[in-house]
Design an enzyme around this catalytic site. Structure first.
Site, PDB file in Angstrom:
ATOM      1  N   LYS A  96       3.660 -17.121  12.319  1.00  0.00           N
ATOM      2  CA  LYS A  96       2.772 -16.567  11.282  1.00  0.00           C
ATOM      3  C   LYS A  96       2.647 -17.617  10.196  1.00  0.00           C
ATOM      4  CE  LYS A  96       0.821 -12.490  10.409  1.00  0.00           C
ATOM      5  NZ  LYS A  96       0.296 -11.542  11.380  1.00  0.00           N
ATOM      6  N   GLY A 194      -5.840   2.288   4.340  1.00  0.00           N
ATOM      7  CA  GLY A 194      -6.397   0.947   4.578  1.00  0.00           C
ATOM      8  C   GLY A 194      -7.645   1.096   5.419  1.00  0.00           C
ATOM      9  N   GLY A 196      -9.811  -1.472   6.299  1.00  0.00           N
ATOM     10  CA  GLY A 196     -10.283  -2.830   6.609  1.00  0.00           C
ATOM     11  C   GLY A 196     -10.540  -2.936   8.102  1.00  0.00           C
ATOM     12  N   VAL A 198      -8.594  -3.119  10.723  1.00  0.00           N
ATOM     13  CA  VAL A 198      -7.815  -2.242  11.603  1.00  0.00           C
ATOM     14  C   VAL A 198      -8.192  -0.775  11.348  1.00  0.00           C
ATOM     15  CG1 VAL A 198      -5.490  -1.504  12.247  1.00  0.00           C
ATOM     16  CG2 VAL A 198      -5.916  -3.897  11.674  1.00  0.00           C
TER      17      VAL A 198
HETATM   18  P1  NAD Z   1      -8.105  -6.119   5.891  1.00  0.00           P
HETATM   19  O1  NAD Z   1      -7.904  -7.078   4.804  1.00  0.00           O
HETATM   20  O2  NAD Z   1      -9.344  -6.147   6.695  1.00  0.00           O
HETATM   21  O3  NAD Z   1      -7.985  -4.620   5.330  1.00  0.00           O
HETATM   22  C1  NAD Z   1      -6.935  -4.192   4.531  1.00  0.00           C
HETATM   23  C2  NAD Z   1      -7.349  -2.875   3.924  1.00  0.00           C
HETATM   24  O4  NAD Z   1      -6.248  -2.349   3.213  1.00  0.00           O
HETATM   25  C3  NAD Z   1      -8.509  -2.959   2.926  1.00  0.00           C
HETATM   26  O5  NAD Z   1      -9.358  -1.844   3.121  1.00  0.00           O
HETATM   27  C4  NAD Z   1      -7.821  -2.833   1.568  1.00  0.00           C
HETATM   28  O6  NAD Z   1      -8.656  -2.267   0.582  1.00  0.00           O
HETATM   29  C5  NAD Z   1      -6.697  -1.905   1.951  1.00  0.00           C
HETATM   30  N1  NAD Z   1      -5.586  -1.902   1.026  1.00  0.00           N
HETATM   31  C6  NAD Z   1      -4.924  -2.946   0.473  1.00  0.00           C
HETATM   32  N2  NAD Z   1      -3.959  -2.479  -0.333  1.00  0.00           N
HETATM   33  C7  NAD Z   1      -4.025  -1.130  -0.269  1.00  0.00           C
HETATM   34  C8  NAD Z   1      -3.304  -0.078  -0.853  1.00  0.00           C
HETATM   35  N3  NAD Z   1      -2.282  -0.326  -1.679  1.00  0.00           N
HETATM   36  N4  NAD Z   1      -3.645   1.201  -0.570  1.00  0.00           N
HETATM   37  C9  NAD Z   1      -4.663   1.463   0.269  1.00  0.00           C
HETATM   38  N5  NAD Z   1      -5.375   0.513   0.883  1.00  0.00           N
HETATM   39  C10 NAD Z   1      -5.058  -0.756   0.595  1.00  0.00           C
HETATM   40  O7  NAD Z   1      -6.802  -6.231   6.825  1.00  0.00           O
HETATM   41  P2  NAD Z   1      -6.665  -5.809   8.343  1.00  0.00           P
HETATM   42  O8  NAD Z   1      -7.056  -6.934   9.210  1.00  0.00           O
HETATM   43  O9  NAD Z   1      -7.297  -4.472   8.536  1.00  0.00           O
HETATM   44  O10 NAD Z   1      -5.080  -5.701   8.471  1.00  0.00           O
HETATM   45  C11 NAD Z   1      -4.399  -4.580   7.928  1.00  0.00           C
HETATM   46  C12 NAD Z   1      -2.949  -4.640   8.367  1.00  0.00           C
HETATM   47  O11 NAD Z   1      -2.858  -4.632   9.793  1.00  0.00           O
HETATM   48  C13 NAD Z   1      -2.152  -5.862   7.934  1.00  0.00           C
HETATM   49  O12 NAD Z   1      -0.818  -5.461   7.742  1.00  0.00           O
HETATM   50  C14 NAD Z   1      -2.221  -6.777   9.143  1.00  0.00           C
HETATM   51  O13 NAD Z   1      -1.146  -7.662   9.208  1.00  0.00           O
HETATM   52  C15 NAD Z   1      -2.119  -5.760  10.242  1.00  0.00           C
HETATM   53  N6  NAD Z   1      -2.664  -6.193  11.510  1.00  0.00           N
HETATM   54  C16 NAD Z   1      -3.939  -6.633  11.595  1.00  0.00           C
HETATM   55  C17 NAD Z   1      -4.445  -6.993  12.827  1.00  0.00           C
HETATM   56  C18 NAD Z   1      -5.873  -7.386  13.005  1.00  0.00           C
HETATM   57  O14 NAD Z   1      -6.296  -7.486  14.144  1.00  0.00           O
HETATM   58  N7  NAD Z   1      -6.642  -7.564  11.963  1.00  0.00           N
HETATM   59  C19 NAD Z   1      -3.629  -6.954  13.956  1.00  0.00           C
HETATM   60  C20 NAD Z   1      -2.319  -6.483  13.827  1.00  0.00           C
HETATM   61  C21 NAD Z   1      -1.855  -6.109  12.595  1.00  0.00           C
END
Ligand code: NAD
Length: 389
Positions: A96, A194, A196, A198
């Site tokens: 990472k 969240g 985003g 995911v």
């Molecule tokens: P992203 O940046 O697209 O979305 C994150 C979301 O979380 C946003 O909507 C943001 O507004 C929200 N957020 C942030 N702080 C917050 C809070 N305190 N309360 C509520 N919402 C909050 O990120 P992502 O790609 O969706 O990833 C999210 C998580 O999943 C991370 O932990 C990442 O490591 C993990 N993850 C992502 C992937 C992937 O394919 N993108 C794969 C495995 C794990």
């Protein structure tokens, strides 16, 4: 882009040395085998790369861009990638990286390019998108060092966030976990923290399976509707206005209200450690699927199990993105990648839940045992000081 200046500092710390700055990093039989702290005075880049373990193959892991990202967080996430890869049966290790910056700041391209050049020599680590980074940034890394995953489709990549790979896997995991709980997914009430990459994809694929999305949250707050939110309008509102509160549906509540939502399934899909000793008691869901990495502290995971809440750990539930990245590495199509995600995640969810129920242990412990067995079997055959490209 101008050629890099040579006055940048790279510090490589072997596992046997533990200076002051690494006192809060946990080392064990698996790793982490390499930790780099990056500082480039020219661009102002501050970042880090952690290679946890490469016994099974080159490490795949996202580039997290956030003002708050730390070496400790990156090291914990790198371990999650080792476990995720091993349990998914992929020929990859775990790594990472992080860039301490706001992903929207003006000089982000300069920082990402400097980051790529400074980790060029860590050939056993292949970067991919993570929180704060996206496919367009992967193009900059590709241009700098030629080694990256999660490129746009136009450049031969499988853009896992655009395709919703991780959310697709979360929904596939939900089907099996619900069967174990005798809970019909078709009418299950789901809350997602969240919204985003995911969270949005999980909402979409779960709604396709008939689940009712009763609440979602992002950094602007929680949006709740007992009878279910209409997903297309919600996705459009998030796209247009940038927040779920911009939707015309439901009731807006404070962000933390998501955890106390009356629902069957809770999906934390934002940041680490959001469910902890001070808020786990609010949780009404009987099933938690960890969409984010390490969203529940160990202490809360134990306490939730005692309350009878089934928690499917991150490295099972959210492996969809990693599996898609591994498929891109092998130049497979999106269709093949989706089929592999569904097959692997459903098989692994079933396997670890059966083991957990049979041995009366946490699903996380069951998954960790299986993953560690696989990594150790590979380590017995390999010398990790040889990079595995
Ligand atoms: P992203 O940046 O697209 O979305 C994150 C979301 O979380 C946003 O909507 C943001 O507004 C929200 N957020 C942030 N702080 C917050 C809070 N305190 N309360 C509520 N919402 C909050 O990120 P992502 O790609 O969706 O990833 C999210 C998580 O999943 C991370 O932990 C990442 O490591 C993990 N993850 C992502 C992937 C992937 O394919 N993108 C794969 C495995 C794990």
């Amino acid at each position: 882009m101008a050629a890099p200046k040579s006055n940048s500092a790279i510090y490589i710390c072997p596992i046997s040395v533990k200076p002051e700055s690494m006192k809060n990093i946990e080392f064990d039989d698996l790793g982490p085998t390499k930790l780099l702290q990056l500082y480039d005075p020219e661009s102002g880049l501050r970042g880090m790369v952690v290679v946890d373990n490469t016994a099974l193959g080159p490490a795949i892991g996202g580039v997290r861009i956030s003002p708050a990202v730390s070496l400790r967080e990156v090291a914990r996430l790198a371990r999650t990638m080792t476990m995720k890869s091993a349990i998914a049966g992929l020929d990859h290790g775990g790594g990472k990286s992080g860039i301490i910056a706001n992903p929207k700041q003006d000089n982000i391209e300069q920082l990402v390019r400097a980051f790529a050049r400074m980790m060029r020599g860590v050939e056993e680590y292949v970067p991919a998108p993570d929180m704060g980074s996206d496919e367009s940034m992967m193009v900059w890394i590709k241009e700098e060092i030629g080694r990256v995953l999660g490129l746009p489709e136009e450049l031969g990549g499988l853009p896992l966030d655009k395709l919703g790979a991780t959310g697709y896997g979360v929904a596939a995991c939900a089907e099996i976990a619900c069967k174990h709980l005798h809970l019909p997914l078709q009418s299950a009430r789901v809350a997602i923290q969240g919204f985003g990459n995911v969270g949005r994809a999980a909402a979409r694929f779960l709604a396709d399976k008939g689940a009712i999305i009763v609440a979602v949250s992002d950094s602007s707050g929680t949006l709740a509707q007992k009878n279910g939110l209409e997903i297309d309008e919600l996705l459009a509102a998030k796209q247009d206005k940038g927040t779920v509160s911009g939707s015309s549906q439901g009731k807006t509540l404070p962000g933390d209200a998501i955890f106390g939502t009356d629902c069957d399934i809770l999906i934390p899909a934002a940041t680490p450690d959001v469910i902890h000793r001070n808020n786990f008691e609010q949780i009404k869901a009987g099933l938690i699927l960890q969409g984010a990495n390490i969203p529940v502290t160990r202490e809360a995971e134990n306490a939730l199990a005692q309350k009878g809440v089934l928690v499917v750990p991150d490295f099972i539930a959210n492996a969809g993105g990693l599996i898609m990245a591994a498929m891109e590495y092998r130049r497979k199509s999106a269709t093949e990648a989706f089929a592999t995600i569904e097959r692997k995640i459903q098989k692994n969810t079933d396997l670890i839940l059966l083991k957990a129920f049979k041995e009366n242990i946490l699903p996380r412990a069951a998954a960790e045992q299986l993953a560690i067995e696989r990594v150790k079997a590979a380590m017995a055959l390999r010398d990790l000081s040889y990079p595995w490209k």
